[in-house]
Design an enzyme around this catalytic site. Sequence first.
Site, PDB file in Angstrom:
ATOM      1  N   GLY A  65     -25.406 -26.989  -3.607  1.00  0.00           N
ATOM      2  CA  GLY A  65     -24.287 -27.870  -3.898  1.00  0.00           C
ATOM      3  C   GLY A  65     -23.784 -27.725  -5.327  1.00  0.00           C
TER       4      GLY A  65
ATOM      5  N   ASP B 184      -5.151  -1.670  -2.127  1.00  0.00           N
ATOM      6  CA  ASP B 184      -6.039  -2.291  -1.150  1.00  0.00           C
ATOM      7  C   ASP B 184      -7.304  -1.444  -1.011  1.00  0.00           C
ATOM      8  OD1 ASP B 184      -6.279  -4.126   1.438  1.00  0.00           O
ATOM      9  OD2 ASP B 184      -6.886  -2.093   1.967  1.00  0.00           O
TER      10      ASP B 184
ATOM     11  N   GLU C 190      -3.900  -3.862  -7.053  1.00  0.00           N
ATOM     12  CA  GLU C 190      -4.140  -2.539  -7.663  1.00  0.00           C
ATOM     13  C   GLU C 190      -4.671  -1.567  -6.609  1.00  0.00           C
ATOM     14  OE1 GLU C 190      -3.756  -1.032 -10.599  1.00  0.00           O
ATOM     15  OE2 GLU C 190      -2.821  -2.704 -11.634  1.00  0.00           O
TER      16      GLU C 190
ATOM     17  N   SER D  51       0.822  -1.207   0.000  1.00  0.00           N
ATOM     18  CA  SER D  51       0.000   0.000   0.000  1.00  0.00           C
ATOM     19  C   SER D  51       0.858   1.261   0.000  1.00  0.00           C
ATOM     20  CB  SER D  51      -0.917   0.004   1.226  1.00  0.00           C
ATOM     21  OG  SER D  51      -1.837  -1.047   1.137  1.00  0.00           O
TER      22      SER D  51
ATOM     23  N   THR E  22      -7.693  -6.565  -2.951  1.00  0.00           N
ATOM     24  CA  THR E  22      -6.450  -6.080  -2.333  1.00  0.00           C
ATOM     25  C   THR E  22      -5.344  -5.753  -3.330  1.00  0.00           C
ATOM     26  OG1 THR E  22      -5.803  -8.389  -1.877  1.00  0.00           O
ATOM     27  CG2 THR E  22      -6.848  -7.187  -0.088  1.00  0.00           C
TER      28      THR E  22
END
Lengths: 645, 645
Positions: free
Chosen positions: A403, A428, A426, A143, A424
């Site tokens: 299912g 966060d 490109e 970041s 998260t």
Amino acid sequence: MPAKTTNTAEHLRNTLDGRWRDVKNRMREQLADEVFRPHYTPNTVIARTKVSEQMKIMAAAGAAEDGFRKEHGGTGNIGAGITQIQMLAMSDLSLMVKAGVQWGLFGGAVENLGTERHHAYLRKIITLELRGCFAMTETGHGSDVQSLETTATYDPATQEFVIDSPTASARKDYIGGAAETATIAAVFAQLITPEDGEPVSHGVHCFLVPIRDVDGNDLPGVTTSDNLYKGGLPGVDNGRIVFDRVRIPRENLLNRYGDVAADGTYSSPIESPNRRFFTMLGTLVRGRVTVAGSAGAAAQVALDIATRYALQRRQFKAPDDEGEVLIMDYLAHQRRLLPLIAKSYALQFAQNELVAKLHDLQTSDAPDPEEQRELDARAAGLKAANTWHAVRAIQEAREACGGAGYMAENRLIALRADTDVFTTFEGDNHVLTQLVAKELLTAYADDIRSMSPVEWVRFAANAVSQRVLKRTAAETIIQTIVDAGQDSEEEGSLFNRGTQIKMFEDREEYLLSSVARRLQARTNEMSAFEAFNAVQDHVLHAAQAHTDRVVLEAFVAGIDSCEDDQAREVLGMVCDLYVLSVIEDDKAWYIEHRFLSTERAKAVTRGINERCRTLRPYAETLVDGFGIPEQLRHAEMLHPENVPG
Amino acid sequence: MPAKTTNTAEHLRNTLDGRWRDVKNRMREQLADEVFRPHYTPNTVIARTKVSEQMKIMAAAGAAEDGFRKEHGGTGNIGAGITQIQMLAMSDLSLMVKAGVQWGLFGGAVENLGTERHHAYLRKIITLELRGCFAMTETGHGSDVQSLETTATYDPATQEFVIDSPTASARKDYIGGAAETATIAAVFAQLITPEDGEPVSHGVHCFLVPIRDVDGNDLPGVTTSDNLYKGGLPGVDNGRIVFDRVRIPRENLLNRYGDVAADGTYSSPIESPNRRFFTMLGTLVRGRVTVAGSAGAAAQVALDIATRYALQRRQFKAPDDEGEVLIMDYLAHQRRLLPLIAKSYALQFAQNELVAKLHDLQTSDAPDPEEQRELDARAAGLKAANTWHAVRAIQEAREACGGAGYMAENRLIALRADTDVFTTFEGDNHVLTQLVAKELLTAYADDIRSMSPVEWVRFAANAVSQRVLKRTAAETIIQTIVDAGQDSEEEGSLFNRGTQIKMFEDREEYLLSSVARRLQARTNEMSAFEAFNAVQDHVLHAAQAHTDRVVLEAFVAGIDSCEDDQAREVLGMVCDLYVLSVIEDDKAWYIEHRFLSTERAKAVTRGINERCRTLRPYAETLVDGFGIPEQLRHAEMLHPENVPG
């Protein structure tokens, strides 16, 4: 069943497609090719091989040309370029990411950060003769890109840069293409020059560093490794790179915004190191925009599949007639899927405007810097909104198919696994959301971008501006609606567009000004860090409210652009459902701040149920409107052979 | 840092471990064995092989014995048996599912639905000489088990049952073990006998049907296939089974609750076919309980990993001192992780009580039928709560670790992928939540279980009872707290346990009685189906509120059982955080229904922030309290070598 829904679906699709609808239609045809049929495998060798083949076919068809300027061998139709990459997400997200890395991030860095001497590579990048990766993130810093540890130290004696990973955490990590395919990396590193014998840092710059020879062996000083298994994206060869004093020619610095002369003198057209850095990053906004659109596309595929399943799956008998009940007829099931479909519509309209804004700015000769910053903030907000929406919508779609939804052959689990990382990478999402608020609150003041979150709070306490809410789309239409709207407390008014817009605007304004007040109050009483922590949740909330409003404005403009009466009516109901769902999610806030009485709050829930009921007959029409090519929305459970009957 | 936290952690762990703490401690030692070290592979061959090995080791160690009665070669310690399977979830969820299918579902069916002639198989089931699967779900019917289409038609001429899949949707689907390992299946099918030449159906019964020979080939008339890739659980060989008039001896009917004489006469100790069916199902509740506990365990592992990562990861500089800020110190990050940790504590206490209740009932000579139904409802509610919590908590943990969280080597993505299906298997969570409400509203009235949701609404409108809220745990303690509590509107009171309990109880009572009123009002005005749709969301909400209250009561009892002052104090704060988070999630409801003033509502948020602050120093202690063996909470990013410093 309402009449002429096929026709309505076409109109919906055309409206949702927006400015690059012709590109989308062309891509729909291409993606109908057998080679783009979704096929699940967790095996990285098979998946990577398949994506490589697909990339070659795309390159041969000139798919990358739109993303580059004419003088570099492209067509300069940036919007078309982004649109194409986004649409690959409907086929295979690994393919979308590989194309995004090669042409968007790596190619984009060379074109936008480089100069003529680098632009010579672009043709080879377009044709895949040269395959690169985008080596920004490090194990220790993702970041906070300004704190990257990799160094590029200039050696005047040989006129070379020495690229080095001085610590374990300086290792480049999760880099798409680094494990296998890339022969060259765009490496972000601290540029250091010697001045009077002392090393001086000029901040993060980007360098072209060859990493592999033609046989795929690491070059001397370079050690790559394979991240191998991830949560998804098996076709993407993410990897790590460690540099041990790797020497590259001085010319390999992408020198548009900062250069080093042969003698080691550093120069830049932008004096402020921070502004320089964010100008560089700004040119790369395309990646974020593409991820937003791709997440949106993946969510649409999942909702399409789950809706068609709900329209064929029956469970539990109804007492009034003999048969079993279609699960789409249960209100609870409608409430699971329809608001998410509404949000997908909303986000698609906002995404269309974002792509158009980016296109116009990046094809303009003299882009306005404030517009550029607004674009960055918008891209950040919509990237977070789209990727979180995708995670939630795909998960709901998966659970709504029971299912069967868990079986790979029904697509949902790969869509879910592949898009997961989008929240998260490109940027966060939490950090991006903060960025939106920072930009808004400090009116795009210079230099705030380089501040850590905590530093910014200290700054903002003094600098926070009286923000004037600026409408982003279709200003005139919205003003007219707002002027006409504004009715009072009866329940009906929740379906009034003017009231809806006002409720979004009021929330945003209130939140922004209350954050500003808090900032000023708190920083006097406590340490900067405590002050930051005391406002962080409000900051995130304000940014969210802003993005919601931008999205709604785009939706309103989108409805206005629709030329068919029935489709417009359907879009109006979808917009109601979007608006009421947003308000419901934040209902406690609205009541607490007296924007909603408790009676009216209950009417919000009733309104959602009402819209679920009125939209139920259009369920199939709505997902048809997404315009997903049949081959790309195929799931085994939808195959006629597998439909109980 | 508070003093003696290690000691506190031990007390927390002991308290959380509950009645079977010795079994847990023994399992902790066993799971430290190298063979149980988590290892990620999406390759089904490798994963299945590994799980097979682990199963053999466990069987050799007598791991399955606790789950079976003494007279059948076990120890009869049901609670210990469940506890062991749950703990496998911390190592590998595929292993947990395989053990759960073999010993819990398949073995459980043989023991509880069979009679002496079947019990002879149990030793072989315990030792894995006989490997089975549990063939209930069909492609066409999952939630509505009473409508299964597979038939078992008795042929008096040969004294055999003919097992058949008459339609495509009658195919058994997603059956763990059916693809590869099982040689015999416990098949649920409609039992049909000829009476006066006419076929008469007696409802769903369970039959032992051999499906494979010793070489693994399908037996004549049996066609198995492999579901292959799923969202996770690569070590589980889920598959499909189609029966083409397969003949089995009459004795293969598991005949405890229904039998067919040689001449074809049907008999049963339970006259009502519905009650018979649900009595059979009731004996299988263990599977649901195990899934609840396993989901809870997986969530704990994920929260443990994400918390330890947040305690080492730094990002962005703080202005006041030189270094970068530990991400655990950001309030937003605390708010992401700590409320989920609090919920994990809460659910663990509730799970402990659930396992104890099940143990006591299943080891009792004359279990009380009402207690049995209460157990079923509780298991349904806690299964939904635990599995949804797991999905949410693991996803948040994954995002909280950024790019690293997406790498398989850091465990989170496998935990996420493997537990995903838990929300829809062993009962779809939405259907289970409805079941809870149905049982509560109609006071466990007989026969409601067999009603479709819509039929039930019609019934309930007339039959709905004045429910008396019955406390589930530690009645005396809770009454004392409630009597002592009850202060008024000041903010402090939100931390008062009595007030908290009252807020949970009030919500549940209000919701249940308002649903009852609505049921009565609506069924007069509209069709049964419309009436159902008009109340469905209220029904789900009421059930949720009930489960929240049951969980809180268990938490309060759990705190009371803690012998250490400091640990009790910490648990008290964790309980506050749990309570306030639940209230915040439903804040709009509380305000709308005047259980919370708007001012007090804001205090809820402040209270959560306050508890995040006071619990922050205990972050590591709290996850230590989960007692996850070190090897099982290992993630590469936590390895000292990979920690930037």
